[in-house]
Design a protein around this motif. Structure first.
Motif, mmCIF file in Angstrom:
data_model
loop_
_atom_site.group_PDB
_atom_site.id
_atom_site.type_symbol
_atom_site.label_atom_id
_atom_site.label_comp_id
_atom_site.label_asym_id
_atom_site.label_seq_id
_atom_site.Cartn_x
_atom_site.Cartn_y
_atom_site.Cartn_z
ATOM 1 N N ASP A 96 0.839 -1.213 0.000
ATOM 2 C CA ASP A 96 0.000 0.000 0.000
ATOM 3 C C ASP A 96 0.874 1.263 0.000
ATOM 4 O OD1 ASP A 96 -2.180 -1.714 0.210
ATOM 5 O OD2 ASP A 96 -2.114 -1.661 2.406
ATOM 6 N N ASP A 97 1.917 1.248 -0.830
ATOM 7 C CA ASP A 97 2.825 2.393 -1.002
ATOM 8 C C ASP A 97 3.731 2.664 0.204
ATOM 9 O OD1 ASP A 97 2.194 2.940 -3.583
ATOM 10 O OD2 ASP A 97 0.654 4.438 -3.098
ATOM 11 N N ASN A 98 3.691 1.808 1.215
ATOM 12 C CA ASN A 98 4.599 1.974 2.355
ATOM 13 C C ASN A 98 5.659 0.878 2.327
ATOM 14 O OD1 ASN A 98 3.286 4.213 3.637
ATOM 15 N ND2 ASN A 98 1.658 2.784 4.216
ATOM 16 N N ILE A 99 6.847 1.219 2.799
ATOM 17 C CA ILE A 99 7.919 0.233 2.850
ATOM 18 C C ILE A 99 7.654 -0.752 3.986
ATOM 19 C CG2 ILE A 99 10.398 -0.093 3.292
ATOM 20 C CD1 ILE A 99 10.883 2.619 1.941
ATOM 21 N N VAL A 100 7.738 -2.041 3.663
ATOM 22 C CA VAL A 100 7.647 -3.077 4.696
ATOM 23 C C VAL A 100 9.007 -3.085 5.395
ATOM 24 C CG1 VAL A 100 7.311 -5.546 5.128
ATOM 25 C CG2 VAL A 100 6.037 -4.409 3.279
ATOM 26 N N GLU A 101 9.013 -2.718 6.680
ATOM 27 C CA GLU A 101 10.301 -2.476 7.360
ATOM 28 C C GLU A 101 11.149 -3.718 7.533
ATOM 29 O OE1 GLU A 101 10.095 -0.348 11.022
ATOM 30 O OE2 GLU A 101 9.196 1.415 10.107
ATOM 31 N N ASP A 102 10.518 -4.831 7.860
ATOM 32 C CA ASP A 102 11.298 -5.991 8.295
ATOM 33 C C ASP A 102 11.529 -7.030 7.201
ATOM 34 O OD1 ASP A 102 8.741 -6.928 8.125
ATOM 35 O OD2 ASP A 102 8.702 -7.878 10.090
ATOM 36 N N GLN A 103 11.287 -6.631 5.952
ATOM 37 C CA GLN A 103 11.547 -7.564 4.855
ATOM 38 C C GLN A 103 12.191 -6.825 3.691
ATOM 39 O OE1 GLN A 103 8.290 -10.203 3.715
ATOM 40 N NE2 GLN A 103 7.382 -9.872 5.729
ATOM 41 N N VAL A 104 13.008 -7.536 2.940
ATOM 42 C CA VAL A 104 13.586 -6.984 1.707
ATOM 43 C C VAL A 104 13.516 -8.047 0.625
ATOM 44 C CG1 VAL A 104 15.130 -5.328 2.833
ATOM 45 C CG2 VAL A 104 15.944 -7.646 2.398
ATOM 46 N N GLU A 105 13.477 -7.570 -0.619
ATOM 47 C CA GLU A 105 13.330 -8.509 -1.737
ATOM 48 C C GLU A 105 14.670 -9.120 -2.138
ATOM 49 O OE1 GLU A 105 10.794 -6.920 -4.839
ATOM 50 O OE2 GLU A 105 11.906 -8.137 -6.286
ATOM 51 N N GLU A 106 15.701 -8.285 -2.165
ATOM 52 C CA GLU A 106 17.035 -8.724 -2.596
ATOM 53 C C GLU A 106 18.084 -7.939 -1.827
ATOM 54 O OE1 GLU A 106 16.503 -7.737 -6.901
ATOM 55 O OE2 GLU A 106 17.627 -9.593 -7.158
ATOM 56 N N VAL A 107 19.266 -8.547 -1.681
ATOM 57 C CA VAL A 107 20.391 -7.826 -1.072
ATOM 58 C C VAL A 107 21.635 -8.048 -1.929
ATOM 59 C CG1 VAL A 107 21.868 -7.553 0.949
ATOM 60 C CG2 VAL A 107 19.459 -8.152 1.262
ATOM 61 N N TYR A 108 22.282 -6.950 -2.301
ATOM 62 C CA TYR A 108 23.566 -7.030 -3.001
ATOM 63 C C TYR A 108 24.632 -6.346 -2.140
ATOM 64 C CZ TYR A 108 21.277 -8.586 -7.238
ATOM 65 O OH TYR A 108 20.562 -9.313 -8.147
ATOM 66 N N LEU A 109 25.799 -6.946 -2.153
ATOM 67 C CA LEU A 109 26.956 -6.359 -1.474
ATOM 68 C C LEU A 109 27.942 -6.010 -2.576
ATOM 69 C CD1 LEU A 109 27.173 -9.077 1.308
ATOM 70 C CD2 LEU A 109 26.011 -6.870 1.425
ATOM 71 N N ILE A 110 28.013 -4.728 -2.894
ATOM 72 C CA ILE A 110 28.824 -4.296 -4.040
ATOM 73 C C ILE A 110 30.224 -3.958 -3.561
ATOM 74 C CG2 ILE A 110 29.009 -2.693 -5.962
ATOM 75 C CD1 ILE A 110 26.010 -2.224 -5.753
ATOM 76 N N LYS A 111 31.180 -4.752 -3.990
ATOM 77 C CA LYS A 111 32.577 -4.529 -3.639
ATOM 78 C C LYS A 111 33.112 -3.475 -4.599
ATOM 79 C CE LYS A 111 35.875 -7.266 -1.414
ATOM 80 N NZ LYS A 111 36.492 -8.450 -1.021
ATOM 81 N N ALA A 112 33.396 -2.278 -4.079
ATOM 82 C CA ALA A 112 33.728 -1.162 -4.967
ATOM 83 C C ALA A 112 35.193 -0.763 -4.836
ATOM 84 C CB ALA A 112 32.831 0.033 -4.641
#
Ligand SMILES: [Fe+2]
Length: 196
Positions: A96-112
């Motif tokens: 409903d247009d709000n961020i679900v705080e305790d879940q994420v769809e994907e995580v990337y760790l970008i080594k820069a």
């Protein structure tokens, strides 16, 4: 150049893996208006801010920026100037247009590495960790300000979805147990992230 903000250890404690850990203080500095966008050519990124993060450890965790989402529909580009950094990127889930705080769809760790540029579209929460021995210096082009809620979501979860820790000299990602159904974090280079 002027100093915009200083994040001291007290201010970063709410997002540490071990909130009682000691370590370098302050943690990072943000210098705004490092260039004048009207005075730079079109093809220049006209960087807005410079961020400098100390090297060190808090317990076994690497120094990092607090982490935030963007509450506006604007892209941000980061340019790594100096140091060894990992950008933790977590893709939000909306309900409903709000961020679900305790879940994420994907995580990337970008080594820069120095010279890398990373485009952050609005769906990605992000935080830099300094995993090197020297200060980590980055530029960004963010001029759209921040709402308290950009940071509160990360604060409520005691940080991003993964903590980056030093395990016998290796950078390891440790899942933040406050998140539900956490996907595996994927290590990736800035070049690889661009191609996704
Ligand atoms: Fe940002």
């Amino acid at each position: 150049m002027k100093l915009g903000s200083v994040r001291d250890l007290e201010g970063n404690r709410p997002v540490l893996k071990d909130p009682d850990a000691s370590g370098p203080d302050p943690v990072y500095w943000v210098f705004p208006e490092i260039s004048d966008p009207s005075a730079t050519p079109q093809d220049d990124k006209a960087w807005a801010n410079m961020t400098v993060i100390v090297p060190g450890r808090y317990g076994n965790e690497y120094p990092k920026t607090f982490g935030h989402y963007h509450g506006t529909n604007v892209n941000e580009t980061y340019h790594l100037v100096e140091g060894e950094g990992v950008l933790v990127m977590q893709k939000r889930i909306l309900k409903d247009d709000n961020i679900v705080e305790d879940q994420v769809e994907e995580v990337y760790l970008i080594k820069a590495k120095p010279g890398d540029e990373i485009l952050i579209t609005p769906e990605w929460g992000h935080s830099w960790s300094n995993v090197g021995k020297l200060p980590l210096i980055s530029f960004d082009d963010w001029r759209s300000g921040h709402k308290p809620s950009d940071y509160e979501i990360i604060k409520n979860m005691q940080g991003m979805a993964y903590y980056l820790v030093d395990e016998n000299g290796e950078v390891k990602a440790v899942a933040n147990p406050k998140y539900e159904n956490l996907p595996e974090a994927k290590w990736i280079t800035a070049e690889e992230f661009k191609k996704l």
